[in-house]
Scaffold this motif. Structure first.
Motif, mmCIF file in Angstrom:
data_model
loop_
_atom_site.group_PDB
_atom_site.id
_atom_site.type_symbol
_atom_site.label_atom_id
_atom_site.label_comp_id
_atom_site.label_asym_id
_atom_site.label_seq_id
_atom_site.Cartn_x
_atom_site.Cartn_y
_atom_site.Cartn_z
ATOM 1 N N TYR A 1 0.827 -1.314 0.099
ATOM 2 C CA TYR A 1 -0.124 0.008 -0.130
ATOM 3 C C TYR A 1 0.935 1.088 -0.212
ATOM 4 C CZ TYR A 1 -3.416 -3.187 1.852
ATOM 5 O OH TYR A 1 -4.601 -4.042 1.787
ATOM 6 N N ARG A 2 0.484 2.214 -0.620
ATOM 7 C CA ARG A 2 1.099 3.356 -0.481
ATOM 8 C C ARG A 2 0.677 3.926 0.805
ATOM 9 N NH1 ARG A 2 0.899 6.392 -4.384
ATOM 10 N NH2 ARG A 2 1.437 8.416 -3.521
ATOM 11 N N ASP A 3 1.754 4.637 1.569
ATOM 12 C CA ASP A 3 1.665 4.996 2.968
ATOM 13 C C ASP A 3 0.175 5.704 3.328
ATOM 14 O OD1 ASP A 3 5.039 6.243 3.496
ATOM 15 O OD2 ASP A 3 4.034 4.106 3.605
ATOM 16 N N SER A 4 -0.417 6.648 2.513
ATOM 17 C CA SER A 4 -1.476 7.461 2.882
ATOM 18 C C SER A 4 -2.871 6.324 2.745
ATOM 19 C CB SER A 4 -1.943 8.492 1.739
ATOM 20 O OG SER A 4 -2.048 7.941 0.361
ATOM 21 N N ALA A 5 -2.484 5.264 2.289
ATOM 22 C CA ALA A 5 -3.625 4.401 2.157
ATOM 23 C C ALA A 5 -3.642 3.112 3.444
ATOM 24 C CB ALA A 5 -3.911 3.524 0.790
ATOM 25 N N LYS A 6 -2.273 3.054 3.773
ATOM 26 C CA LYS A 6 -2.113 1.834 4.680
ATOM 27 C C LYS A 6 -2.921 2.356 6.277
ATOM 28 C CE LYS A 6 2.048 0.579 4.332
ATOM 29 N NZ LYS A 6 3.808 0.539 4.627
ATOM 30 N N GLY A 7 -3.602 1.091 6.548
ATOM 31 C CA GLY A 7 -4.264 1.162 7.778
ATOM 32 C C GLY A 7 -5.881 1.740 7.661
ATOM 33 N N ARG A 8 -6.107 2.167 6.352
ATOM 34 C CA ARG A 8 -7.525 2.648 5.843
ATOM 35 C C ARG A 8 -8.142 1.933 5.015
ATOM 36 N NH1 ARG A 8 -8.526 7.439 3.853
ATOM 37 N NH2 ARG A 8 -6.139 7.657 2.761
ATOM 38 N N PHE A 9 -7.286 1.181 4.037
ATOM 39 C CA PHE A 9 -7.742 0.706 2.840
ATOM 40 C C PHE A 9 -7.200 -0.700 3.077
ATOM 41 C CE2 PHE A 9 -7.767 4.415 -0.410
ATOM 42 C CZ PHE A 9 -8.506 5.166 0.642
ATOM 43 N N THR A 10 -8.039 -1.869 2.338
ATOM 44 C CA THR A 10 -7.650 -2.988 2.656
ATOM 45 C C THR A 10 -8.157 -3.739 1.069
ATOM 46 O OG1 THR A 10 -8.083 -3.422 4.846
ATOM 47 C CG2 THR A 10 -7.917 -5.557 3.416
ATOM 48 N N ILE A 11 -7.033 -4.231 0.293
ATOM 49 C CA ILE A 11 -7.243 -4.765 -0.797
ATOM 50 C C ILE A 11 -7.223 -6.362 -0.697
ATOM 51 C CG2 ILE A 11 -4.554 -5.147 -1.349
ATOM 52 C CD1 ILE A 11 -5.378 -4.706 -4.423
ATOM 53 N N SER A 12 -8.091 -7.018 -1.164
ATOM 54 C CA SER A 12 -8.356 -8.424 -1.470
ATOM 55 C C SER A 12 -8.942 -9.061 -2.973
ATOM 56 C CB SER A 12 -9.400 -8.844 -0.249
ATOM 57 O OG SER A 12 -10.610 -8.241 -0.758
ATOM 58 N N ARG A 13 -8.791 -10.280 -2.881
ATOM 59 C CA ARG A 13 -8.811 -10.919 -4.199
ATOM 60 C C ARG A 13 -9.626 -12.152 -4.004
ATOM 61 N NH1 ARG A 13 -3.365 -11.637 -7.735
ATOM 62 N NH2 ARG A 13 -4.961 -12.243 -9.095
ATOM 63 N N ASP A 14 -10.657 -12.580 -4.978
ATOM 64 C CA ASP A 14 -11.373 -13.853 -4.854
ATOM 65 C C ASP A 14 -11.014 -14.532 -6.386
ATOM 66 O OD1 ASP A 14 -12.882 -15.840 -4.757
ATOM 67 O OD2 ASP A 14 -14.820 -14.737 -3.822
ATOM 68 N N ASN A 15 -10.306 -15.492 -6.319
ATOM 69 C CA ASN A 15 -9.843 -16.024 -7.520
ATOM 70 C C ASN A 15 -11.092 -16.769 -8.195
ATOM 71 O OD1 ASN A 15 -7.296 -14.885 -7.666
ATOM 72 N ND2 ASN A 15 -6.324 -16.625 -6.510
ATOM 73 N N ALA A 16 -11.805 -17.243 -7.185
ATOM 74 C CA ALA A 16 -13.003 -18.096 -7.493
ATOM 75 C C ALA A 16 -13.863 -17.319 -8.308
ATOM 76 C CB ALA A 16 -13.719 -18.935 -6.388
ATOM 77 N N LYS A 17 -13.965 -16.195 -7.975
ATOM 78 C CA LYS A 17 -14.925 -15.271 -8.640
ATOM 79 C C LYS A 17 -14.389 -14.288 -9.650
ATOM 80 C CE LYS A 17 -18.093 -14.794 -4.840
ATOM 81 N NZ LYS A 17 -18.956 -14.165 -3.840
ATOM 82 N N ASN A 18 -13.175 -14.390 -9.712
ATOM 83 C CA ASN A 18 -12.045 -13.617 -10.435
ATOM 84 C C ASN A 18 -12.534 -12.072 -10.328
ATOM 85 O OD1 ASN A 18 -10.208 -13.703 -12.715
ATOM 86 N ND2 ASN A 18 -11.652 -13.417 -14.369
ATOM 87 N N ALA A 19 -12.647 -11.833 -9.145
ATOM 88 C CA ALA A 19 -12.793 -10.502 -8.614
ATOM 89 C C ALA A 19 -11.586 -9.827 -7.802
ATOM 90 C CB ALA A 19 -14.071 -10.459 -7.911
ATOM 91 N N LEU A 20 -11.596 -8.572 -7.622
ATOM 92 C CA LEU A 20 -10.574 -7.686 -6.768
ATOM 93 C C LEU A 20 -11.559 -6.570 -6.141
ATOM 94 C CD1 LEU A 20 -7.713 -6.861 -6.276
ATOM 95 C CD2 LEU A 20 -8.125 -5.268 -8.002
ATOM 96 N N TYR A 21 -11.206 -6.466 -4.732
ATOM 97 C CA TYR A 21 -11.843 -5.436 -4.052
ATOM 98 C C TYR A 21 -11.098 -4.554 -3.408
ATOM 99 C CZ TYR A 21 -15.295 -9.286 -4.741
ATOM 100 O OH TYR A 21 -15.965 -10.299 -4.935
ATOM 101 N N LEU A 22 -11.573 -3.552 -2.961
ATOM 102 C CA LEU A 22 -10.695 -2.392 -2.107
ATOM 103 C C LEU A 22 -11.615 -1.821 -1.207
ATOM 104 C CD1 LEU A 22 -8.082 -0.780 -1.536
ATOM 105 C CD2 LEU A 22 -9.200 0.893 -3.098
#
Length: 123
Positions: free
Chosen positions: A59-80
């Motif tokens: 994460y870039r520093d300004s996003a760290k602690g506030r944003f969370t990235i995740s992915r679901d390969n079964a659904k072929n999806a990405l989230y923020l």
């Protein structure tokens, strides 16, 4: 169909939350690093958060602690998941796919992009 499609943007007051989604059509991005990038008016595109092929996130520093990235390969999806939003987070957010071990700093390495979703945070 298009390679990547973002959704979940909108207008929110400072301190609020949004959850962005990116869905891929057909192609499986399991072997790709995937990330979220943003571009504000008059500024260049910058990396926000990236999750590599091993599931490791940067994460870039300004996003760290506030944003969370995740992915679901079964659904072929990405989230923020975006919490504690600030006016400076206002931008068009793009989903991208790139080389396996890329980080949020490697904007130029990403070669698959969505159309973007607008996030506006008011004070």
């Amino acid at each position: 169909q298009v390679p990547l499609v973002e959704s979940g943007g909108g207008s929110v007051q400072a301190g609020g939350s949004l959850r962005l989604s990116c869905t891929a059509s057909g192609y499986r991005y399991t072997s790709y690093c995937m990330g979220w990038f943003r571009q504000a008016p008059g500024k260049e595109r910058e990396g926000v958060a990236v999750i590599d092929g091993d599931g490791h996130s940067t994460y870039r520093d300004s996003a760290k602690g506030r944003f969370t990235i995740s992915r679901d390969n079964a659904k072929n999806a990405l989230y923020l998941q975006m919490n504690s939003l600030k006016p400076e987070d206002t931008a068009t957010y793009y989903c991208g796919a790139g080389p396996f071990y890329s980080t949020y700093e490697d904007v130029a390495n990403f070669d698959h992009w969505g159309q973007g979703t607008q996030v506006t945070v008011s004070a």
